[in-house]
Design a protein around this motif. Structure first.
Motif, mmCIF file in Angstrom:
data_model
loop_
_atom_site.group_PDB
_atom_site.id
_atom_site.type_symbol
_atom_site.label_atom_id
_atom_site.label_comp_id
_atom_site.label_asym_id
_atom_site.label_seq_id
_atom_site.Cartn_x
_atom_site.Cartn_y
_atom_site.Cartn_z
ATOM 1 N N VAL A 142 0.831 -1.195 0.000
ATOM 2 C CA VAL A 142 0.000 0.000 0.000
ATOM 3 C C VAL A 142 0.870 1.251 0.000
ATOM 4 N N ILE A 143 1.865 1.275 0.887
ATOM 5 C CA ILE A 143 2.725 2.449 0.995
ATOM 6 C C ILE A 143 3.481 2.676 -0.304
ATOM 7 N N ALA A 144 3.937 1.587 -0.915
ATOM 8 C CA ALA A 144 4.639 1.721 -2.191
ATOM 9 C C ALA A 144 3.729 2.286 -3.261
ATOM 10 N N ALA A 145 2.467 1.813 -3.251
ATOM 11 C CA ALA A 145 1.522 2.298 -4.260
ATOM 12 C C ALA A 145 1.242 3.778 -4.084
ATOM 13 N N LEU A 188 -6.185 7.940 -12.506
ATOM 14 C CA LEU A 188 -6.815 6.652 -12.824
ATOM 15 C C LEU A 188 -7.045 6.467 -14.318
ATOM 16 N N ALA A 189 -7.217 7.573 -15.052
ATOM 17 C CA ALA A 189 -7.437 7.482 -16.497
ATOM 18 C C ALA A 189 -6.134 7.534 -17.287
ATOM 19 N N GLY A 190 -5.001 7.521 -16.608
ATOM 20 C CA GLY A 190 -3.729 7.550 -17.307
ATOM 21 C C GLY A 190 -3.440 6.255 -18.044
ATOM 22 N N THR A 218 -6.390 -7.788 -15.315
ATOM 23 C CA THR A 218 -5.201 -7.369 -16.048
ATOM 24 C C THR A 218 -4.250 -6.637 -15.102
ATOM 25 N N PRO A 219 -3.031 -6.362 -15.548
ATOM 26 C CA PRO A 219 -2.140 -5.537 -14.714
ATOM 27 C C PRO A 219 -2.758 -4.191 -14.350
ATOM 28 N N GLY A 220 -3.641 -3.682 -15.215
ATOM 29 C CA GLY A 220 -4.318 -2.430 -14.902
ATOM 30 C C GLY A 220 -5.187 -2.532 -13.665
ATOM 31 N N GLU A 221 -5.810 -3.693 -13.455
ATOM 32 C CA GLU A 221 -6.578 -3.874 -12.215
ATOM 33 C C GLU A 221 -5.658 -3.786 -11.008
ATOM 34 N N GLU A 222 -4.553 -4.484 -11.033
ATOM 35 C CA GLU A 222 -3.648 -4.495 -9.888
ATOM 36 C C GLU A 222 -3.225 -3.081 -9.520
ATOM 37 N N LYS A 223 -2.898 -2.280 -10.538
ATOM 38 C CA LYS A 223 -2.505 -0.900 -10.278
ATOM 39 C C LYS A 223 -3.662 -0.106 -9.679
ATOM 40 N N ALA A 224 -4.854 -0.291 -10.254
ATOM 41 C CA ALA A 224 -5.998 0.509 -9.821
ATOM 42 C C ALA A 224 -6.432 0.177 -8.398
ATOM 43 N N HIS A 248 -17.731 2.130 -9.436
ATOM 44 C CA HIS A 248 -16.904 1.061 -10.015
ATOM 45 C C HIS A 248 -15.588 1.622 -10.547
ATOM 46 N N TRP A 249 -14.523 0.833 -10.354
ATOM 47 C CA TRP A 249 -13.195 1.272 -10.758
ATOM 48 C C TRP A 249 -12.823 0.842 -12.168
ATOM 49 N N ASP A 250 -13.519 -0.114 -12.756
ATOM 50 C CA ASP A 250 -13.070 -0.726 -14.003
ATOM 51 C C ASP A 250 -13.517 0.048 -15.234
ATOM 52 N N ALA A 251 -12.741 -0.128 -16.315
ATOM 53 C CA ALA A 251 -13.162 0.250 -17.662
ATOM 54 C C ALA A 251 -12.954 -0.989 -18.544
ATOM 55 N N PHE A 252 -12.563 -0.821 -19.790
ATOM 56 C CA PHE A 252 -12.501 -1.956 -20.708
ATOM 57 C C PHE A 252 -11.083 -2.430 -21.014
ATOM 58 N N GLY A 253 -10.083 -1.786 -20.404
ATOM 59 C CA GLY A 253 -8.722 -2.207 -20.686
ATOM 60 C C GLY A 253 -8.340 -1.941 -22.130
#
Length: 549
Positions: free
Chosen positions: A6-9, A43-45, A55-61, A325-330
């Motif tokens: 968490v701290i790293a993120a 978040l939209a970056g 996906t890796p995008g989920e892990e980041k988000a 919701h945090w997700d989009a379509f990747g």
């Protein structure tokens, strides 16, 4: 997730965490438009890769969102003391081309996947093959005994492909029609949603289902479907998937459906008109069969809801919920510019930004008597999967969940004089919102595009089905203003839903401020919101009334 992660993120991605006062006082109690804007930008970056589930995008988000909750001083509310609720899903990815043909009128027709027919499957198998399968038109595909409606009339559609009209039977009927009002007129009910239609086809044992696309009835053009059609399909893991999912499901362009009907000696307009009567019976397309052949890969995976909580002081077992919701379509179909990242800035980085601002305001203010729960949902775009899982496996009892305030798609720019309430008139929650809105010179209006069925398309709905009263206001995909119409036309579910350096979020900040007022009123009081008498969700809520005394 470990504190180290968490701290790293936070340090690597956060940029906002250093601004959090984390419940130490000093807040002016106001939503900060600059913080909203910065959250959307992050978040939209492109480095979040469109926040595709699994996906890796989920892990980041989800790591970043959890880090924000932690920095604000909230408590983890997920599984086993973590910030996350695990959601088991199946992930399906197209594997090679699809062959889609029809034998009709003595000739074989070939259709293109994406441009003419969109088809996939939620069956965990590597290949779907339907050969020379009979085709049956079943009107709107609705079975609603409480409304005196049954489109199937006992006709056996097992092993067949069913064609269904989009929306409800009374969507386009004349005001003096005997059907008018049976399904809320222009306002789409759950029976009009493609999700219901797929479910009903499965209950009937159909081999496949194609919903006939018309822009007016669907509420969005074909390219909205086509653009995201190559994205992975997700589904909650089902105990009896064969009983709950057809082999193939999707959409067909209206001219293609009309062509198939014409080959069977039938007229599309005539059949559509007949389907608007309760007397309609299914019609087989005599001499027409369809064949589908496509491969897919599938994986058993997990996605995650992010959950944070502030425990109430005197009634901690009563909970006011906020969600986005945090997700989009990747990564999905690239546009003409070659951009294949569906960044989901408005839909729904903006909602997450609102959620985090609400969490900040509650954390910085004195604790409320009731608990507050902040949920960032997974896989909304795949069919509200994170919220459906929560409804089946809630982290706190649904019976004592006071209400669910949902945020989905807040538009950038100045405030509009009117605030759209999705599901206007369904609960008494809007009365409090209206009081506060009028006090600042704004008014509430009903969804100007009720045919879209937006109430059934966002994360409050799975909990509403279980009785939890919902408030869903200020959604940007309603077409209530010129800005929202341009957004739907040019950006909604497209790679162009990206953050822009010209953005400001003053209007969104005003909207979230009003939602904070409603939420704080609920969290500090003893009021239990109610569904409007006769509402479709009232009965299930009343079953548990004794739990709320």
């Amino acid at each position: 997730m470990s504190p180290r992660l968490v701290i790293a993120a936070v340090s690597a991605l956060g940029l906002l965490a250093g601004c959090a006062t984390a419940g130490k006082g000093g807040s002016d109690g106001r939503v900060d438009p600059a913080r909203l804007n910065e959250t959307v930008r992050i978040l939209a970056g492109d480095d979040f890769e469109g926040r595709g589930p699994t996906t890796p995008g989920e892990e980041k988000a989800v790591t970043w969102i959890a880090g924000q909750f932690q920095a604000l001083g909230l408590e983890p509310a997920g599984d086993d003391g973590t910030w996350f609720q695990t959601v088991p899903i199946n992930r399906f990815t197209q594997d090679g081309p699809a062959v889609i043909t029809a034998k009709a009128g003595g000739e074989t027709l070939t259709f293109q996947r994406g441009t003419e027919v969109i088809v996939g499957s939620h069956r965990p198998v590597p290949r779907i093959t339907l050969t020379d399968t009979p085709v049956v038109f079943v009107g709107y595909g609705v079975t609603a005994p409480e409304r005196g409606w049954d489109d199937f009339k006992g006709v056996d559609v097992r092993g067949k492909i069913v064609l269904m009209l989009v929306n409800d039977p009374d969507f386009e009927v004349a005001a003096d029609s005997p059907v008018a009002g049976k399904f809320d007129g222009r306002g789409m009910t759950y029976y009009g949603r493609w999700v219901y239609k797929f479910e009903e086809a499965a209950r009937r044992g159909a081999a496949g289902v194609l919903v006939i696309h018309e822009t007016a009835g669907a509420g969005y053009p074909w390219n909205t479907l086509q653009n995201s059609s190559t994205a992975a399909l997700l589904d909650i893991v089902r105990a009896d998937v064969e009983a709950e999912r057809v082999q193939a499901q999707g959409w067909v362009q209206q001219p293609i459906a009309a062509r198939l009907m014409q080959a069977a000696g039938l007229d599309y307009a005539t059949l559509k008109s007949a389907a608007q009567s309760a007397d309609f019976r299914p019609v087989e397309l005599t001499g027409v069969t369809m064949s589908l052949n496509f491969g897919q890969t599938y994986q058993r995976l997990t996605t995650r809801n992010v959950a944070a909580r502030l425990t109430g002081t005197t009634r901690p077992d009563e909970t006011v919920m906020f969600g986005a919701h945090w997700d989009a379509f990747g990564h999905a179909t690239a546009n003409a510019a070659g951009d294949d990242i569906y960044n989901g800035a408005v839909d729904n980085a903006s909602g997450v930004a609102g959620l985090l601002e609400l969490a900040r305001l509650f954390a910085e203010a004195p604790r409320t008597e009731r608990s507050t729960l902040f949920m960032s949902w997974a896989a909304e775009e795949a069919g509200l999967l994170g919220a459906y899982h929560y409804a089946a496996q809630p982290l706190v009892p649904l019976e004592t969940t006071v209400a669910n305030i949902n945020m989905d798609s807040l538009l950038p720019g100045p405030a509009e004089p009117q605030i759209v309430v999705i599901g206007y008139g369904k609960t008494d929650l809007q009365d409090r919102l209206e009081r506060d809105a009028v006090a600042v010179g704004r008014t509430l209006i009903a969804d100007p595009a009720p045919q879209v069925g937006a109430f059934y398309r966002s994360d409050h709905f799975p909990l509403a089905k279980m009785g939890v009263p919902a408030l869903f206001a200020a959604a940007g995909f309603t077409g209530a203003s010129e800005r929202s119409r341009v957004y739907v036309r040019d950006r909604y579910h497209q790679p162009t839903d990206d953050w822009d350096t010209t953005w400001t979020m003053e209007g969104a900040a005003e909207d979230v401020q009003l939602l904070y007022g409603v939420g704080r009123w609920l969290a500090e009081g003893r009021n239990w919101p109610k569904w409007t008498p006769g509402n479709e969700f009232e009965a299930v809520r009343e079953i548990s009334v004794a739990r709320r005394r």
